[in-house]
Scaffold this motif. Structure first.
Motif, short mmCIF file in Angstrom:
data_model
loop_
_atom_site.label_atom_id
_atom_site.label_comp_id
_atom_site.label_asym_id
_atom_site.label_seq_id
_atom_site.Cartn_x
_atom_site.Cartn_y
_atom_site.Cartn_z
N PHE A 156 -7.96 -14.31 -19.16
CA PHE A 156 -8.38 -14.25 -17.76
C PHE A 156 -7.28 -13.69 -16.87
CE2 PHE A 156 -11.79 -17.87 -17.60
CZ PHE A 156 -12.67 -17.07 -18.29
N ALA A 157 -6.03 -14.00 -17.18
CA ALA A 157 -4.93 -13.44 -16.39
C ALA A 157 -4.88 -11.92 -16.52
CB ALA A 157 -3.61 -14.06 -16.83
N ALA A 158 -5.12 -11.43 -17.74
CA ALA A 158 -5.15 -9.99 -17.95
C ALA A 158 -6.34 -9.36 -17.23
CB ALA A 158 -5.21 -9.69 -19.44
N GLU A 159 -7.49 -10.02 -17.30
CA GLU A 159 -8.66 -9.51 -16.57
C GLU A 159 -8.40 -9.47 -15.07
OE1 GLU A 159 -13.31 -10.80 -15.68
OE2 GLU A 159 -12.26 -11.68 -17.39
N SER A 160 -7.73 -10.51 -14.56
CA SER A 160 -7.39 -10.55 -13.13
C SER A 160 -6.50 -9.38 -12.74
CB SER A 160 -6.69 -11.87 -12.80
OG SER A 160 -7.52 -12.98 -13.06
#
Length: 221
Positions: A156-160
């Motif tokens: 999710f951090a990478a998607e963000s």
């Protein structure tokens, strides 16, 4: 009206969002892995007067995503709004000390490669329209890593990061990227995190077109 494409269609938030965008006049393209899963959603939206169609696709299979979004554009017109909100699998959520490199393959494919694939599929149509909205829905671990759910925290951090870069890179083309963080569970009785309340918030992000990150409710202390 132009299409709203929902990746991760389901009977909760997905259906509520599709109903809200459909009520505004948008055609609806529903993407999920199972055709059997999609047909009842199409039927329910049709009863509400929304033009909706099913496009089976697996988020872990980029070719199927590209093909499904391509068919949606051919049949319904260029996608103006893309919502990426599939629910992560339970096995993405191992504790950090039990998470191996191999355990991250599917979470990263799910939360990074699949969104990139979807955006690349719809971006030419948005540019042709001269407008577009990219909506990303994530849990609280996207902004506050939780060691008990390492896979989603990392992915999710990478998607963000990807979505934030889209927000900055596409603003000059009238294509708005926004992220909605839902810190807790989606519950029908929740004031701010019920499916209907979240759907209304997502529609407001599409029409308001302001900053990148928004919270359904504050992160727990």
């Amino acid at each position: 009206m132009t299409p709203f494409a929902l990746v991760g269609a389901g009977p909760g938030l997905g259906l509520a969002a599709a109903r809200r965008f459909g009520a505004a006049g948008h055609r609806v393209a529903l993407l999920s892995r199972s055709a059997d899963h999609l047909e009842p959603l199409v039927a329910e939206l049709s009863r509400d007067g929304t033009e909706a169609r099913a496009y089976p696709a697996d988020v872990l299979a980029p070719d199927s995503l590209t093909a499904a979004l391509g068919r949606a554009a051919e049949e319904l017109g260029p996608v103006e709004i893309l919502q990426y909100s599939p629910v992560p699998r339970a096995d993405f959520m191992k504790p950090v000390l039990e998470t191996t490199a191999a355990d991250l393959d599917d979470p990263l494919a799910f939360s990074v490669k699949a969104p990139v694939t979807c955006v690349q599929a719809v971006l030419p149509g948005m540019r042709a329209l001269g407008r577009g909205t990219l909506l990303f829905v994530n849990g609280g671990s996207a902004v506050r890593p939780a060691p008990r759910v390492a896979g989603t925290s990392i992915a999710f951090a990478a998607e963000s990061a990807y979505a934030r870069m889209l927000h900055d890179a596409l603003a000059g083309e009238n294509i708005h990227a926004a992220q909605l963080i839902i810190p807790g569970a989606i519950r029908p009785d929740a004031e701010h995190s019920s499916p209907d309340a979240l759907a209304e918030r997502l529609y407001a992000l599409h029409t308001g077109r302001d900053e990148f990150r928004h919270y359904a409710e504050p992160l727990p202390g």
